[in-house]
Design a protein around this motif. Structure first.
Motif, PDB file in Angstrom:
ATOM      1  N   GLU A   1      39.552  18.586 -32.259  1.00 17.04           N
ATOM      2  CA  GLU A   1      40.943  19.071 -32.282  1.00 17.04           C
ATOM      3  C   GLU A   1      41.790  18.291 -31.280  1.00 17.04           C
TER       4      GLU A   1
ATOM      5  N   LEU B   1      45.244  15.648 -31.480  1.00 22.31           N
ATOM      6  CA  LEU B   1      46.455  15.718 -30.675  1.00 22.31           C
ATOM      7  C   LEU B   1      46.824  14.359 -30.089  1.00 22.31           C
TER       8      LEU B   1
ATOM      9  N   ARG C   1      48.192  38.019 -29.003  1.00 19.32           N
ATOM     10  CA  ARG C   1      48.212  36.772 -28.227  1.00 19.32           C
ATOM     11  C   ARG C   1      48.945  36.952 -26.894  1.00 19.32           C
TER      12      ARG C   1
ATOM     13  N   ALA D   1      41.962  25.523 -32.100  1.00 16.59           N
ATOM     14  CA  ALA D   1      43.406  25.293 -32.220  1.00 16.59           C
ATOM     15  C   ALA D   1      44.193  26.372 -31.497  1.00 16.59           C
ATOM     16  N   GLY D   2      43.763  27.620 -31.644  1.00 14.61           N
ATOM     17  CA  GLY D   2      44.445  28.709 -30.947  1.00 14.61           C
ATOM     18  C   GLY D   2      44.338  28.563 -29.446  1.00 14.61           C
ATOM     19  N   HIS D   3      43.150  28.212 -28.970  1.00 17.09           N
ATOM     20  CA  HIS D   3      42.958  28.044 -27.536  1.00 17.09           C
ATOM     21  C   HIS D   3      43.838  26.917 -26.996  1.00 17.09           C
ATOM     22  N   LEU D   4      43.905  25.803 -27.695  1.00 22.15           N
ATOM     23  CA  LEU D   4      44.719  24.680 -27.229  1.00 22.15           C
ATOM     24  C   LEU D   4      46.199  25.053 -27.164  1.00 22.15           C
ATOM     25  N   SER D   5      46.624  25.974 -28.016  1.00 15.07           N
ATOM     26  CA  SER D   5      48.032  26.380 -28.003  1.00 15.07           C
ATOM     27  C   SER D   5      48.372  27.243 -26.799  1.00 15.07           C
ATOM     28  N   THR D   6      47.370  27.699 -26.051  1.00 18.50           N
ATOM     29  CA  THR D   6      47.622  28.498 -24.847  1.00 18.50           C
ATOM     30  C   THR D   6      47.579  27.646 -23.580  1.00 18.50           C
TER      31      THR D   6
ATOM     32  N   ARG E   1      52.827  17.575 -23.236  1.00 21.05           N
ATOM     33  CA  ARG E   1      51.866  18.067 -24.233  1.00 21.05           C
ATOM     34  C   ARG E   1      51.703  17.031 -25.345  1.00 21.05           C
TER      35      ARG E   1
ATOM     36  N   ARG F   1      51.138  15.904 -29.047  1.00 19.94           N
ATOM     37  CA  ARG F   1      51.401  16.581 -30.306  1.00 19.94           C
ATOM     38  C   ARG F   1      51.118  15.684 -31.513  1.00 19.94           C
TER      39      ARG F   1
ATOM     40  N   ARG G   1      57.708  18.895 -21.038  1.00 19.13           N
ATOM     41  CA  ARG G   1      57.874  20.324 -20.833  1.00 19.13           C
ATOM     42  C   ARG G   1      58.288  20.689 -19.406  1.00 19.13           C
TER      43      ARG G   1
END
Length: 290
Positions: A9, A13, A115, A217-222, A228, A230, A237
């Protein structure tokens, strides 16, 4: 989460674009307030902006901050001005302000999905900065096309190295200090992302962060690093929410660093790593990376 689960994943990115394009997009966050200064429910704001030209680009942060996520454009600041003016007409007595920290001390958590509740519980174990970050801060995020080859590796490094100096130059608040206190294991406001291969470094960073949502993917979004990855673009940021004239100046500086080969390599030779704390304390020469 194990590095071997995260690596594919993360590699995506860092895929980067296939051509040397120079598009820019803006993600602008606003603090929202009622005419009397009170908190406005998100659903009230949604109803007010329904049908606006800006409506497809509107989303919300946990404390009700409104975010405009604009498409890449040749005139991104012009688009920002036009769509913001459209929003303001629709909102009537509700104000949207490009300010980095909401002055109201008691802003409730408005997004209460599993979340965000999990995120809040996690941050609460560390200290009060997490709630302040989630509910009361706003930023201007600038997205820039990411080039292939060695130039792309240089672009990743130069934005991370120049970030503290640019934050010192453009930021107007203690928002950065809040971010440094939130959770270093998931914000990486240090030099941990600049050691060795970028994919390996980012994978190690992600593997070291506490997991509170399912799946890679969910973990990376946190994770909330200052820059970042992308896939085909980089998302800056670390800037406070800025007025349009400062957004325009920040874009010009970032494009110079990203797309001028000579300038980029000169900055890479000169700048040290690990200066985020100095930036938050106002101890850096703001012009070094200008």
């Amino acid at each position: 989460m194990e590095a071997r689960e995260l690596h594919p994943e993360v590699a995506g990115l860092f895929a980067r674009g296939r051509r040397r394009s120079v598009r820019v997009a803006i993600e602008q966050e606003y603090v929202v307030a009622a005419a009397d200064g009170g908190v406005v429910p998100i659903e009230e704001v949604r109803r007010a902006v329904a049908g606006a030209a800006a409506a497809p680009y509107v989303s919300f942060e946990p404390g009700g901050q409104l975010e405009l996520s604009l498409q890449p454009s040749r005139e991104p600041v012009h688009d920002l001005r036009v769509l913001t003016a459209d929003l303001e007409r629709r909102l009537g007595g509700i104000t949207v302000q490009a300010i980095p920290v909401d002055p109201r001390p008691d802003v409730p958590l408005q997004l209460t999905s599993p979340r965000y509740l999990a995120m809040q519980r996690h941050f609460d174990r560390i200290g009060p900065a997490g709630r302040r970050m989630m509910r009361r801060t706003a930023s201007t995020q600038i997205c820039l096309d990411w080039w292939p080859g060695q130039a792309g590796i240089e672009q990743w490094r130069v934005l991370n190295l120049a970030g503290p100096f640019l934050a010192a130059r453009f930021n107007r608040s203690d928002r950065l200090a809040t971010w440094l206190e939130v959770d270093p294991a998931r914000t990486a406001f240090d030099d941990r992302l600049l050691h060795g291969d970028p994919v390996a470094s980012y994978t190690a960073f992600a593997a070291g962060a506490t997991v509170f949502v399912d799946g890679p993917a969910g973990h990376l979004s946190t994770l909330f690093p200052p820059v970042r990855p992308r896939g085909t673009y980089l998302e800056v940021r670390f800037l406070d929410a800025l007025p349009p004239e400062d957004v325009e100046r920040a874009i010009a500086v970032l494009q110079n660093l990203m797309y001028d080969d000579v300038r980029r390599r000169d900055v890479l030779r000169r700048l040290p790593a690990g200066l985020w704390s100095a930036a938050a304390a106002g101890e850096l020469d703001q012009e070094v990376a200008a």
